[in-house]
Enzyme design. Structure first.
Site, PDB file in Angstrom:
ATOM      1  N   GLU A  75       0.869  -1.176   0.000  1.00 56.02           N
ATOM      2  CA  GLU A  75       0.000   0.000   0.000  1.00 56.02           C
ATOM      3  C   GLU A  75       0.892   1.208   0.000  1.00 56.02           C
ATOM      4  OE1 GLU A  75      -3.131   0.127   2.766  1.00 56.02           O
ATOM      5  OE2 GLU A  75      -3.603  -1.973   2.454  1.00 56.02           O
ATOM      6  N   CYS A 107      -2.525   8.513   3.825  1.00 55.87           N
ATOM      7  CA  CYS A 107      -2.366   7.895   2.508  1.00 55.87           C
ATOM      8  C   CYS A 107      -3.599   8.163   1.649  1.00 55.87           C
ATOM      9  CB  CYS A 107      -2.149   6.410   2.661  1.00 55.87           C
ATOM     10  SG  CYS A 107      -3.397   5.625   3.674  1.00 55.87           S
TER      11      CYS A 107
HETATM   12  P1  NAP Z   1       8.895   4.566   3.937  1.00 57.05           P
HETATM   13  O1  NAP Z   1      10.089   5.393   4.130  1.00 57.05           O
HETATM   14  O2  NAP Z   1       8.708   3.899   2.657  1.00 57.05           O
HETATM   15  O3  NAP Z   1       8.915   3.513   5.121  1.00 57.05           O
HETATM   16  C1  NAP Z   1       7.886   2.617   5.328  1.00 57.05           C
HETATM   17  C2  NAP Z   1       8.352   1.466   6.206  1.00 57.05           C
HETATM   18  O4  NAP Z   1       9.330   0.703   5.508  1.00 57.05           O
HETATM   19  C3  NAP Z   1       9.018   1.909   7.498  1.00 57.05           C
HETATM   20  O5  NAP Z   1       8.621   1.026   8.535  1.00 57.05           O
HETATM   21  C4  NAP Z   1      10.482   1.737   7.190  1.00 57.05           C
HETATM   22  O6  NAP Z   1      11.260   1.511   8.333  1.00 57.05           O
HETATM   23  C5  NAP Z   1      10.446   0.502   6.343  1.00 57.05           C
HETATM   24  N1  NAP Z   1      11.619   0.256   5.533  1.00 57.05           N
HETATM   25  C6  NAP Z   1      12.293   1.142   4.773  1.00 57.05           C
HETATM   26  N2  NAP Z   1      13.298   0.515   4.123  1.00 57.05           N
HETATM   27  C7  NAP Z   1      13.248  -0.781   4.504  1.00 57.05           C
HETATM   28  C8  NAP Z   1      14.039  -1.922   4.196  1.00 57.05           C
HETATM   29  N3  NAP Z   1      15.069  -1.852   3.376  1.00 57.05           N
HETATM   30  N4  NAP Z   1      13.718  -3.101   4.764  1.00 57.05           N
HETATM   31  C9  NAP Z   1      12.685  -3.190   5.609  1.00 57.05           C
HETATM   32  N5  NAP Z   1      11.913  -2.140   5.955  1.00 57.05           N
HETATM   33  C10 NAP Z   1      12.196  -0.943   5.386  1.00 57.05           C
HETATM   34  O7  NAP Z   1       7.561   5.380   4.176  1.00 57.05           O
HETATM   35  P2  NAP Z   1       7.213   6.389   5.343  1.00 57.05           P
HETATM   36  O8  NAP Z   1       8.004   7.622   5.117  1.00 57.05           O
HETATM   37  O9  NAP Z   1       7.296   5.732   6.679  1.00 57.05           O
HETATM   38  O10 NAP Z   1       5.679   6.657   5.054  1.00 57.05           O
HETATM   39  C11 NAP Z   1       5.215   7.685   4.224  1.00 57.05           C
HETATM   40  C12 NAP Z   1       4.691   7.131   2.939  1.00 57.05           C
HETATM   41  O11 NAP Z   1       3.796   6.077   3.188  1.00 57.05           O
HETATM   42  C13 NAP Z   1       3.915   8.119   2.109  1.00 57.05           C
HETATM   43  O12 NAP Z   1       4.384   8.095   0.813  1.00 57.05           O
HETATM   44  C14 NAP Z   1       2.472   7.613   2.171  1.00 57.05           C
HETATM   45  O13 NAP Z   1       1.691   7.900   1.047  1.00 57.05           O
HETATM   46  C15 NAP Z   1       2.641   6.169   2.370  1.00 57.05           C
HETATM   47  N6  NAP Z   1       1.506   5.579   3.062  1.00 57.05           N
HETATM   48  C16 NAP Z   1       0.655   4.779   2.384  1.00 57.05           C
HETATM   49  C17 NAP Z   1      -0.407   4.191   3.044  1.00 57.05           C
HETATM   50  C18 NAP Z   1      -1.383   3.306   2.340  1.00 57.05           C
HETATM   51  O14 NAP Z   1      -2.219   2.697   2.972  1.00 57.05           O
HETATM   52  N7  NAP Z   1      -1.315   3.201   1.049  1.00 57.05           N
HETATM   53  C19 NAP Z   1      -0.602   4.430   4.390  1.00 57.05           C
HETATM   54  C20 NAP Z   1       0.264   5.247   5.047  1.00 57.05           C
HETATM   55  C21 NAP Z   1       1.337   5.809   4.380  1.00 57.05           C
HETATM   56  P3  NAP Z   1      12.129   2.688   9.008  1.00 57.05           P
HETATM   57  O15 NAP Z   1      11.178   3.656   9.553  1.00 57.05           O
HETATM   58  O16 NAP Z   1      12.877   1.974  10.065  1.00 57.05           O
HETATM   59  O17 NAP Z   1      12.984   3.241   7.923  1.00 57.05           O
END
Ligand code: NAP
Length: 683
Positions: free
Chosen positions: A255, A294
């Protein structure tokens, strides 16, 4: 200072090293550190598979559902404490309500969903498939819990809801979870997990928590595991193509960010209720959770003649948004989750500005209520206009994950549909219109590109849950850019954690395997009438064959009089030309009533009541002179919990009622639902 805990291998541990500092979003003050250093993720996943999975998979859906309900009640009773922690993430009271109570509500909804599942650890999917002429060989589908673990990698914006909306589903399916919240706000998830673990409501191993970076988490996923990811599309794509995900064929549900749109209908002129609703909804979606949702509206698609009016009214509304520390009275929009997010949002705005014009929020924030303007992660709402949305496509591609949205003009509905689709897949879209033709055309024209569509008008506005709220029983997810996932949303979500297996054999064998009587299966002799037996004493397949009754003209006339159903086919023999009937036909409901007269054992006994029918069909006309009999078979049993101490202990028994005529052919078939008392009233 203590670090945020990781709950792994049955205990709380802190990762080694310094860890990542976690700070209050409004003032930059240090809250804690997070570290996963030294944790062997392979061991963690294995613990879930070996400890949590066997405990959950042997429970029935009803037991799992009751467990989830108990958890929901427990967390609800202590919800206030999570608000205090949530304010540190920059979330206001309303934002926190969505996260905390929305999350707990999700547990409640999934707990209730148990009623759609059998009283077994597994699920029987759909209808049986008849595979032979003589009905001695049939097929069906059984779904069993996967033997792995659900790995949930979550975004920072909803630390509680993000966890609960997902674990509710895998727990109901009988699969344990390892939750990895985004590091930034993991302290809030941890606060709740501490209470979950302390409560001992879940079996050990059903839930593990990793707070902090977990870059190698997916290195040890296996084929029975399921991975769900919520976050940015970039990270999602990278993880989805992880070699282990590919080599082990692990289902990966993503997502990601999506450029959700909201359309102002061509009928919704300024001054109409729909125009006002639209302005209110867009404003809300821009500012709730400081735009870090999101599902937030990123593209405001508006008839070109009303662009100016929308801009003026929206700007006036945004002007009223008091920004500051959520703990301060009067604050309507809090902070972004961290300084890094402010930088990122500003970079995205700069990208959008290359072609779009800022019409609100260009001066940034001049003052905040409480909090620290320097150290806090505050940002002003920013409204832009992109006048050439077909040429300048950044507006359909760049997501600023904050209170940022762009007005886009359109000429006619086709254009609006096309623009909405230029987002290449979104979680949600909405349209404000009181014209149901517009609503229909928009929905059918764009549904292929959205996970959910809300049609907002004066009739539903008061009770509408809004553009931004995914509902536990509806799909959450979306195609294309939104990640292509839909693992939540009612029964379909639960199936995501189960393996479907086709089973083939005789109806008798399949009845025993599924514990659902399959038509054609051998009957079992109950020894006495089924209505004389208590819930525990009944067995699937036990059958009573009743005595018979001949239907007469008088029956048909009398039933017409009693019911007032004087449909011509029951009353007028001269009207049957061109119909399938040869003579006056008995009412289907009469046949069913007459069947009850045959199969009911009247004396007071363990059967408490009959509360409905399922899957009822009248398969052959019955005329006066036909003789009918009934085969009443125990089809399925569903245990029920007592509502209170003095409640009667009982369960639901589904009976297959097969009404046949003198040729042996079935004339009506139905499943009736009864409540049957238990022998043991202490349960
Ligand atoms: P993100 O940087 O992509 O991180 C998401 C998750 O992935 C975090 O828990 C992060 O952990 C983890 N992660 C990153 N690299 C990883 C790796 N190599 N291996 C394992 N885990 C890894 O996103 P964010 O900044 O937290 O969230 C914002 C984004 O999420 C926005 O673009 C938003 O649109 C989207 N979003 C979408 C939804 C939906 O339902 N579609 C809901 C909410 C948010 P760390 O924090 O430890 O880096």
């Amino acid at each position: 200072m203590n670090k945020v805990g990781n709950y792994i291998l049955g205990q709380w541990t802190e990762g080694a090293g310094d860890g990542t500092p976690l700070v209050d979003a409004s003032n930059g003050q240090l809250i804690s550190y997070a570290s996963t250093e030294g944790i062997d993720f392979g061991q963690v996943l294995d613990y879930s598979r070996k400890k949590g999975n066997p405990a959950l998979r042997k429970m029935t859906f009803q037991e799992r559902g009751r467990m989830i309900k108990a958890l929901a009640l427990h967390l609800f009773s202590m919800k206030d404490k999570y608000y205090t922690v949530s304010y540190q993430t920059g979330a206001t009271k309303i934002d926190s309500w969505i996260d905390i109570e929305g999350g707990i509500g999700n547990l409640f909804a999934n707990a209730s969903l148990r009623k759609k599942f059998p009283d077994q650890p597994y699920y029987i999917d759909g209808e049986h498939a008849p595979l032979s002429k003589g009905n001695t060989f049939i097929g069906h589908h059984i779904m069993v819990p996967k033997e792995g673990v659900a790995v949930h990698i979550n975004a920072f914006n909803f630390p509680i809801w993000g966890m609960l909306e997902k674990i509710a589903v895998n727990l109901l399916a009988g699969v344990p979870a390892v939750v990895k919240p985004a590091t930034l706000t993991s302290y809030l998830t941890e606060a709740m997990v501490r209470d979950i673990i302390k409560s001992k409501i879940l079996p050990e191993g059903a839930l593990q928590l990793i707070c902090g970076s977990a870059r190698t988490l997916l290195d040890s996923v296996e084929s029975q595991d399921v991975v769900t990811f919520t976050g940015s599309a970039d990270t999602g794509r990278m993880l989805k193509s992880h070699p282990r995900i590919i080599s082990e064929a692990v289902p990966f549900n993503m997502e990601a960010d999506s450029l959700n749109s909201s359309i102002l209908g061509l009928d919704a002129a300024p001054g109409t209720a729909e125009f006002d609703l639209f302005i209110k909804e867009v404003r809300k979606e821009m500012t709730v959770k400081c735009g870090q949702k999101c599902t937030a509206i990123r593209r405001i698609i508006v008839p070109e003649k009303w662009v100016e009016e929308v801009q003026l009214q929206l700007s006036a509304q945004l002007q009223k948004t008091t920004i500051g520390d959520p703990r301060v009275e009067g604050v309507r929009m809090g902070a972004l989750a961290g300084k890094e997010q402010v930088k990122e949002v500003q970079e995205r705005i700069a990208e959008l500005r290359k072609t779009a014009k800022v019409v609100y929020g260009d001066n940034g924030i001049l003052k905040v209520l409480g909090g620290d303007l320097e150290k806090g992660a505050f940002i002003s709402p920013v409204l832009l206009i992109e006048e050439k949305p077909f040429e300048n496509t950044a507006v359909h591609e760049v997501e600023a994950f904050g209170p940022v949205s762009t007005i886009i003009p359109y000429k006619n509905l086709d254009e609006a549909i096309q623009l909405a689709k230029m987002g290449k897949g979104s979680l949600v879209s909405s349209i404000a219109t009181y014209d149901n033709n517009i609503a229909r055309e928009y929905t059918l024209g764009s549904a292929s590109h959205h996970g959910r569509i809300l049609i907002l008008n004066r009739d539903c506005a008061k009770e509408s849950t809004g553009h931004g709220s995914p509902m536990p029983l509806l799909v959450h997810g979306g195609p294309g850019r939104a990640g292509g996932g839909e693992e939540m949303g009612g029964v379909r979500g639960v199936k995501h954690y189960m393996q479907r297996c086709a089973i083939q054999g005789s109806p008798t064998t399949l009845s025993e395997i599924t514990q659902q009587y399959q038509v054609g299966g051998k009957y079992k002799d109950p020894g006495q009438h089924l209505f004389r037996k208590h819930f525990e004493e009944l067995e699937v397949g036990e059958t009573v064959i009743t005595h018979k009754r001949t239907i007469t003209e008088a029956d048909i006339v009398n039933f017409g009089n009693v019911s007032w159903d004087h449909f011509y086919a029951h009353t007028d023999e001269t009207s049957l030309d061109g119909t399938i009937f040869e003579k006056r036909v008995a009412h289907g409901y009469f046949i069913l009533s007459a069947a009850a007269g045959l199969f009911v054992d009247a004396a007071k006994g363990p059967v408490l009541l009959n509360y409905g029918l399922e899957e009822c069909r009248f398969t052959k006309p019955v005329y006066a002179g036909a003789t009918i009999g009934v085969r009443l078979t125990v089809k399925e049993k569903v245990d029920q919990e007592k509502r209170s101490e003095d409640d009667i202990a009982k369960g639901i028994v589904k009976y297959l009622v097969d009404v046949y005529d003198e040729t042996g052919e079935t004339v009506a078939i139905a499943t009736i639902l009864t409540m049957v008392k238990k022998l043991d009233q202490s349960q």
